[in-house]
Design an enzyme around this catalytic site. Sequence first.
Site, short mmCIF file in Angstrom:
data_model
loop_
_atom_site.label_atom_id
_atom_site.label_comp_id
_atom_site.label_asym_id
_atom_site.label_seq_id
_atom_site.Cartn_x
_atom_site.Cartn_y
_atom_site.Cartn_z
N ASP A 111 -4.18 -4.42 2.71
CA ASP A 111 -3.07 -3.56 2.31
C ASP A 111 -2.48 -3.99 0.97
O ASP A 111 -1.99 -3.15 0.20
CB ASP A 111 -1.96 -3.58 3.37
CG ASP A 111 -2.35 -2.87 4.65
OD1 ASP A 111 -3.37 -2.14 4.65
OD2 ASP A 111 -1.64 -3.04 5.67
N ASP A 128 -8.48 2.10 7.41
CA ASP A 128 -7.45 1.99 6.38
C ASP A 128 -7.94 1.15 5.20
O ASP A 128 -7.68 1.46 4.03
CB ASP A 128 -6.18 1.32 6.94
CG ASP A 128 -5.77 1.82 8.30
OD1 ASP A 128 -6.65 2.02 9.16
OD2 ASP A 128 -4.55 1.99 8.51
N GLY A 186 -8.42 10.05 7.15
CA GLY A 186 -7.98 10.43 5.82
C GLY A 186 -8.18 9.33 4.79
O GLY A 186 -8.65 9.58 3.68
N TRP A 187 -7.84 8.10 5.19
CA TRP A 187 -8.07 6.96 4.28
C TRP A 187 -9.55 6.87 3.92
O TRP A 187 -9.90 6.68 2.75
CB TRP A 187 -7.65 5.65 4.94
CG TRP A 187 -6.19 5.42 5.21
CD1 TRP A 187 -5.63 5.05 6.40
CD2 TRP A 187 -5.09 5.51 4.29
NE1 TRP A 187 -4.27 4.89 6.27
CE2 TRP A 187 -3.90 5.16 4.98
CE3 TRP A 187 -5.00 5.84 2.93
CZ2 TRP A 187 -2.66 5.14 4.37
CZ3 TRP A 187 -3.74 5.83 2.32
CH2 TRP A 187 -2.61 5.47 3.04
N TYR A 208 0.81 -1.22 0.00
CA TYR A 208 0.00 0.00 0.00
C TYR A 208 0.84 1.27 0.00
O TYR A 208 0.40 2.30 -0.55
CB TYR A 208 -0.97 0.00 1.18
CG TYR A 208 -0.40 0.41 2.51
CD1 TYR A 208 -0.57 1.71 2.98
CD2 TYR A 208 0.29 -0.50 3.31
CE1 TYR A 208 -0.06 2.10 4.21
CE2 TYR A 208 0.80 -0.13 4.54
CZ TYR A 208 0.62 1.17 4.98
OH TYR A 208 1.13 1.55 6.19
N HIS A 210 -9.71 -6.73 8.25
CA HIS A 210 -8.61 -5.97 7.66
C HIS A 210 -7.50 -6.89 7.18
O HIS A 210 -6.92 -6.67 6.11
CB HIS A 210 -8.06 -4.95 8.66
CG HIS A 210 -7.08 -4.01 8.04
ND1 HIS A 210 -7.42 -3.14 7.04
CD2 HIS A 210 -5.75 -3.82 8.27
CE1 HIS A 210 -6.36 -2.44 6.68
NE2 HIS A 210 -5.33 -2.84 7.40
N TYR A 213 -6.31 -10.36 11.89
CA TYR A 213 -7.14 -9.47 12.70
C TYR A 213 -8.61 -9.88 12.56
O TYR A 213 -9.41 -9.18 11.95
CB TYR A 213 -6.96 -8.01 12.27
CG TYR A 213 -5.55 -7.49 12.37
CD1 TYR A 213 -4.81 -7.68 13.53
CD2 TYR A 213 -4.96 -6.80 11.31
CE1 TYR A 213 -3.50 -7.20 13.64
CE2 TYR A 213 -3.66 -6.32 11.41
CZ TYR A 213 -2.94 -6.52 12.57
OH TYR A 213 -1.66 -6.05 12.67
N ARG A 249 -5.04 9.97 10.23
CA ARG A 249 -4.81 9.33 8.93
C ARG A 249 -5.86 8.26 8.64
O ARG A 249 -6.21 8.04 7.47
CB ARG A 249 -3.40 8.75 8.83
CG ARG A 249 -3.12 8.30 7.39
CD ARG A 249 -1.65 8.21 7.05
NE ARG A 249 -0.99 7.10 7.68
CZ ARG A 249 0.23 7.15 8.21
NH1 ARG A 249 0.90 8.31 8.22
NH2 ARG A 249 0.78 6.10 8.74
#
Length: 655
Positions: free
Chosen positions: A120, A175, A248-249, A65, A164, A168, A245
């Site tokens: 990711d 994200d 933000g993602w 990513y 994710h 997890y 962040r």
Amino acid sequence: MRMVAKRSVLAGVLLLTSAACTQAQTKASAAHAAGEATNPVVERVLREWPEGRITTVGHPGAWGYEQGVLLDGMIAEWRVTGDGRLFDYVKAAVDRSVDKDGVIHFDNGAPYPVDGHSMDDIEMGRSAIVLYRVLQQPKYYLAAKFLRDQMQQQPRNASGGYWHKQIYPDQMWLDGAYMAEPFLANYARTFDRPHEMDGVAEQLLLMDEHMRDRQTGLLRHGWDESKKMDWADKRTGMSPEIWARAMGWYAMALVDVLEHMPADDPQRAAIEELTRHMLTSIARYQDPATGLWWQVMDKGGTKGNYLEASASCMFVYALAKGVRMDVLPLNYETNVKRGWAGIQSHFMKPDGTLSGTVKVAGLGGKPYRSGTYDYYVGEPVGDNDAKGVGAYLLALSEITQHERAGDLLGKARGKTVLVDAWFNSQQRKVADGHMELFHYKFSDDANSGYSFLGRMFAQYGMRTESLDHAPRAADLKGVAVYVMPSPDITLWNPNPNYMEKESADAIEAWVKAGGVLMLMENDGDHSEFTHFNILSERFGIHYNQVDRNKEVGADYSTTLVQIPAGTGGIFHEGYKALEKEICTITVSGPAKPVLVDSGDVLMAVSHFGKGLVYANTDPWIYNEYTDGRKNPLGEQNFAAGQELVHWIVGQAVIR
């Protein structure tokens, strides 16, 4: 019905504080806005991270990513500058990991870890789709399909949300919204799988449902539906804090998904409303003193907290794009300008270094990450982090578009630009086997397409659509600009649709009422003239079926057309345009010549009623000689196209 092809829009202004930075950035910005050069950040990336080998990470050049976000920024910059080096950069980075059969390998040659189910690792699929759309090479489709199929197997929690990662279980992280959803939306759109867009929307809405902090309107970083993790609230399953962040993602994912979501998608209204709510909440937490955002968003000024670069860039990008796509009111441009000014003054250095990006943050794992306030403010911060650089370039791409649009943004936003897909209705087979319209279409990113022209209109906030049937008054109602390029002949289309009286009547009435028509003919061997002149002659424009500017072997020198500065009040600068294999125009009545070359009229304008017609003897702003990948003689079709579109938009909205 119209066939909708794409929507788009934006905002910002370059403001710097230090004298050295101001001088460097101002010079770069002027060239950048003209499509002639790039920003110091881009130049540093090209120089210090060749082919995407990022030296600030443990595995330079790894498929993942961090490299993916950097490539997203380079793609965005390529699209707003026409700098072909940036496309080559993305291709080299992807080709290092994707072999001729479309198989993805990691940088050390190891195969893609299919059992890891890490979102990711999906992110770089966005670049693979871009490469497929531009180059039409099957290997990029196969790589993208592999990643899409991986997401079909991604584990989900009981509510249907993607884990994710495999390690997890039951956890959704913000994200992941950016890592997968824009890729999946682009895949669904590219390969005509509208039902898969539903799943994209469901993931974004699910995050909002379970991760939103009701007091701030913002979303927490993570949600564990099982509530087993130590960081998870035992009642809600949410993590403790709002990490900038992560927001933000999510914000970037929302606006990027909307870019790919058709206007008539049943979930579009819900995603637009969600995006509006998220962006207005983000704007409320913008630091009033600096225009930036804090690492822990809702605790600005608390001991240990700091202003963070990557999130600030992401928010400027998302807010600007939200304004451009008519999701946010125009007054949010103020937030964009303040944010961009803060980024320049706090994080940018004249040499293109971006400081102030937090390295990484997560939840759980080993060593354990608690998701507490102290955890987030304790993570290390560094310079030239690829995540921050990629976000910076994304923000810059939106700022550049706003600078070009200027005051026209407020007047043009939401208006429609239509491209013909009836009189030129060629189709090709896509790699997955279905057929699609192509050739001078806003949705076509290959050499044959008009995607760069479409984005030139989109930077003014205009909606780009295509019309796949004969035009009638109802189809043209509310349309500001109608682009009609190179009508088909049987050489290109065994069943061409020819211009006829009823269509010409509808178009003539629309122009007379105030519409702006762009006629972009071709040469006598590759385009239809007799029927097309039924329409053009109504405006005093007759296309002559000749073949001028023929390419001789690999010699393009005969294809150049000089456009002098001041031409027709359209072009303020002089340009070297490549117009290969063209016809000529004879004008009469209301039509007037705009560009005459060796006695031949190559451009004309006809003011007709309340509207006007712009006529060219070539579809010249098509991707092959506009997107910067070829440029055999350093032609300036990109920059000239920008001026032409600016004039066309002005004619369409200032009446």
